[in-house]
Motif scaffolding. Structure first.
Motif, PDB file in Angstrom:
ATOM      1  N   ALA A   1     -19.830 -17.518  49.874  1.00  0.00           N
ATOM      2  CA  ALA A   1     -19.684 -17.042  51.253  1.00  0.00           C
ATOM      3  C   ALA A   1     -18.604 -17.816  51.999  1.00  0.00           C
ATOM      4  O   ALA A   1     -18.493 -19.035  51.860  1.00  0.00           O
ATOM      5  N   VAL A   2     -17.827 -17.091  52.802  1.00  0.00           N
ATOM      6  CA  VAL A   2     -16.782 -17.724  53.617  1.00  0.00           C
ATOM      7  C   VAL A   2     -17.048 -17.501  55.104  1.00  0.00           C
ATOM      8  O   VAL A   2     -16.223 -17.860  55.941  1.00  0.00           O
ATOM      9  N   VAL A   3     -18.210 -16.887  55.438  1.00  0.00           N
ATOM     10  CA  VAL A   3     -18.594 -16.684  56.837  1.00  0.00           C
ATOM     11  C   VAL A   3     -20.029 -17.170  57.019  1.00  0.00           C
ATOM     12  O   VAL A   3     -20.749 -17.404  56.048  1.00  0.00           O
TER      13      VAL A   3
ATOM     14  N   LYS B   1     -16.893 -11.573  61.327  1.00  0.00           N
ATOM     15  CA  LYS B   1     -16.830 -13.039  61.348  1.00  0.00           C
ATOM     16  C   LYS B   1     -18.130 -13.699  60.903  1.00  0.00           C
ATOM     17  O   LYS B   1     -18.142 -14.901  60.634  1.00  0.00           O
ATOM     18  N   SER B   2     -19.242 -12.939  60.812  1.00  0.00           N
ATOM     19  CA  SER B   2     -20.514 -13.494  60.356  1.00  0.00           C
ATOM     20  C   SER B   2     -21.451 -12.362  59.960  1.00  0.00           C
ATOM     21  O   SER B   2     -21.207 -11.193  60.293  1.00  0.00           O
TER      22      SER B   2
ATOM     23  N   LYS C   1     -22.318 -12.899  50.840  1.00  0.00           N
ATOM     24  CA  LYS C   1     -22.673 -14.107  50.091  1.00  0.00           C
ATOM     25  C   LYS C   1     -21.695 -14.363  48.952  1.00  0.00           C
ATOM     26  O   LYS C   1     -21.351 -15.499  48.645  1.00  0.00           O
ATOM     27  N   MET C   2     -21.225 -13.292  48.321  1.00  0.00           N
ATOM     28  CA  MET C   2     -20.308 -13.459  47.195  1.00  0.00           C
ATOM     29  C   MET C   2     -18.846 -13.443  47.638  1.00  0.00           C
ATOM     30  O   MET C   2     -17.938 -13.504  46.812  1.00  0.00           O
ATOM     31  N   GLY C   3     -18.597 -13.358  48.960  1.00  0.00           N
ATOM     32  CA  GLY C   3     -17.231 -13.391  49.469  1.00  0.00           C
ATOM     33  C   GLY C   3     -16.405 -12.191  49.054  1.00  0.00           C
ATOM     34  O   GLY C   3     -15.191 -12.300  48.840  1.00  0.00           O
TER      35      GLY C   3
END
Length: 529
Positions: free
Chosen positions: A494-496, A273-274, A99-101
């Motif tokens: 988040a980035v995923v 990836k997720s 969530k925080m990347g």
């Protein structure tokens, strides 16, 4: 020296290298995201096998089989109890990091406590990798390879000289893998190595039991289950090196730290990836932990019956491999052990570079550093770490108490203190940075005193649990007296894809039942009856 075995060894390593090069030939490594994180593109097969292979190294092949030979199956508790810790990480820790990347686990500490805490913990991680992780991987792989191929005898040199030569060889090969291929190449090779380890593990068991049973596998099984039953027990007594009660104290804390906060482990999952793929990958690694005793512990049981009078007990596993397998398979098994060592070594080296570049060098250089400069500097740092570790590693031979004892004692200096700070950061909103720093220093100093100055009479795992509780209370007290003026609120960066795996609870429950079943099997109610 076994020349046919050497052919099998190099054939398998060449196969792994060719597949890694082919699968990553189009990947550009000119950015930090590509070099250190594999562009966050890993599916659950890669995440799971990479987690499993990163955890399984020569340290376990050598150390755990040696422990079973000299004590009993209670060392299995480290791997089995880690399943619970891994599932907790999948459910609670991983969503927070993604969530925080996060790129590194200390990234959370920066958001929660500030940049100072992030730098301190990054330095602790780097010290741990330099003193504990990377040297022990190099040493363990050197012991295994010398035991299989008898380099000292073939070259007419001392055992120490052979270990030094092999340490340098493994260090150079592992460093080239990391520096030239990045995380993506590491995970591709882990996928191939994982399949090889599964095949090799069952082949070793088959030939070992056949050897023990004078040509009959069933007779071999009857021998290891019919006598020396004290070695079959995984439920350690109060006076054993690993009492069963430590599963619920220091061992649980170390496992939760290792799988949820140790950078070189967590980095494999942060590259998924997720969230769903990450949770599936962790579950796949748990399946690997369930079958790992077949390779890490049962050979030690077989060696109890084959070699009752070994003087250098660290050679139990390589001696078994050398004696029972056909020449070509000996080389294949050596390549698997070597690959497991390289996997852990690569993960530690990649994480060392990530921590140094992203948490120390980049903030120091600020906007002046380009991605190209960061990647170049990271590679230089990784080569430097490798050289330092190669110089130190062979001297582990002289550590009093044995190889496995060295690993656990030294790693505990770094693991639970950092875990204590991380868990307070996760569970509280107003405990300040001052409390985290005081708690960290207090824990490390008191643990050092308890191990080297004052004899407490307690198992070190119980000491860790007591210090954890005291440090937590100390930090909470400081937080009560001097709380943060504004409560911490997690940022969503988040980035995923953050959608969780829907079927996870059914799989988690099945894994926990199987974990309990393994303890029951290797107990006085099972095989040790």
């Amino acid at each position: 020296m076994n020349q046919t075995g050497l052919i099998g060894f190099f054939l398998f390593l060449t196969l792994v290298a060719v597949i890694s090069i082919f699968k990553t030939r189009k990947v550009k490594l000119n950015t930090t995201a590509a070099y250190f994180m594999g562009n966050r593109s890993l599916g659950f097969w890669m995440v799971g096998t990479s987690l499993f292979l990163t955890n399984i190294s020569c340290n376990q092949f050598i150390g755990e089989n040696e422990f079973v030979y000299t004590n009993d199956m209670s060392v299995m508790a480290w791997g089995m109890s880690s399943i619970l810790a891994m599932l907790i990480v999948a459910e609670f820790f991983l969503p927070v990091y993604l969530k925080m990347g996060a790129v590194t686990t200390p990234d959370f500490l920066e958001q929660r406590f500030g940049k100072g805490m992030k730098r301190i913990v990054s330095l602790i991680f780097l010290a741990s990798y330099l003193v504990s992780l990377i040297p022990t991987v190099l040493y363990g792989s050197a012991v295994a390879l010398n035991g299989i191929f008898h380099i000292d005898t073939a070259l007419g040199i001392s055992y120490f000289s052979a270990i030094w030569i092999l340490v340098v060889l493994v260090g150079i090969i592992g460093c080239c893998y990391t520096v030239l291929g990045g995380l993506r190449a590491i995970t591709v090779s882990d996928l191939v190595q994982g399949l090889g380890m599964l095949i090799g593990g069952f082949l070793l068991l088959w030939f070992s039991l056949q050897y023990l049973g004078d040509g009959s596998v069933l007779h071999g099984i009857e021998k290891i289950t019919g006598s020396e039953k004290e070695h079959l027990n995984a439920i350690g007594g109060a006076n054993d090196p690993i009492p069963f009660g430590t599963l619920f104290t220091g061992m649980f804390l170390i496992n939760l730290y290792y799988w949820g906060m140790e950078q070189y482990i967590v980095q494999q999952v942060l590259a998924s990836k997720s969230l769903s793929q990450g949770q599936k990958g962790i579950s796949l690694a748990c399946v690997g932990k369930l079958i790992s005793p077949l390779l890490l512990n049962v050979p030690g049981l077989i060696a109890v019956h084959l070699y009752p009078d070994i003087t250098n007990t660290a050679t139990v596993f390589p001696k078994l491999v050398s004696d029972v397998l056909p020449s070509l398979l000996t080389g294949f098994m050596a390549a698997i052990v070597f690959g497991a060592a390289i996997s852990t070594f690569n993960a530690g080296l990649n994480s060392s570079g990530t921590l140094f570049i992203m948490n120390l060098y980049k903030p120091w250089r600020k906007a002046a550093a380009s991605d190209k400069e960061l990647v170049r500097t990271g590679r230089i740092f990784q080569v430097t770490i490798t050289v330092l570790a190669m110089c130190f590693s062979p001297f582990i031979l002289y550590f009093d108490g044995g190889f496995y004892h060295y690993i656990q004692k030294i790693s505990s200096f770094f693991s639970v203190p950092v875990f204590t700070v991380m868990i307070i950061g996760l569970l509280t909103k107003r405990v300040p940075e001052l409390a985290a720093k005081v708690g960290l220093v207090f824990f490390i100093v008191m643990y050092g005193i308890s191990q080297f100055v004052v004899d407490t009479g307690l198992n070190y795992l119980h000491v860790l649990a007591i210090l954890f509780a005291v440090s937590v209370m100390l930090m909470l007290l400081i937080g009560k007296l001097r709380p943060m003026p504004v409560a911490y609120v997690a940022k969503n960066m988040a980035v995923v894809n953050m959608r969780p795996w829907r079927a996870r609870y059914w799989f988690f429950a099945a894994l926990l039942v199987l974990m309990a079943g393994m303890f029951l099997l290797f107990s006085e109610y099972g095989l040790a009856a």
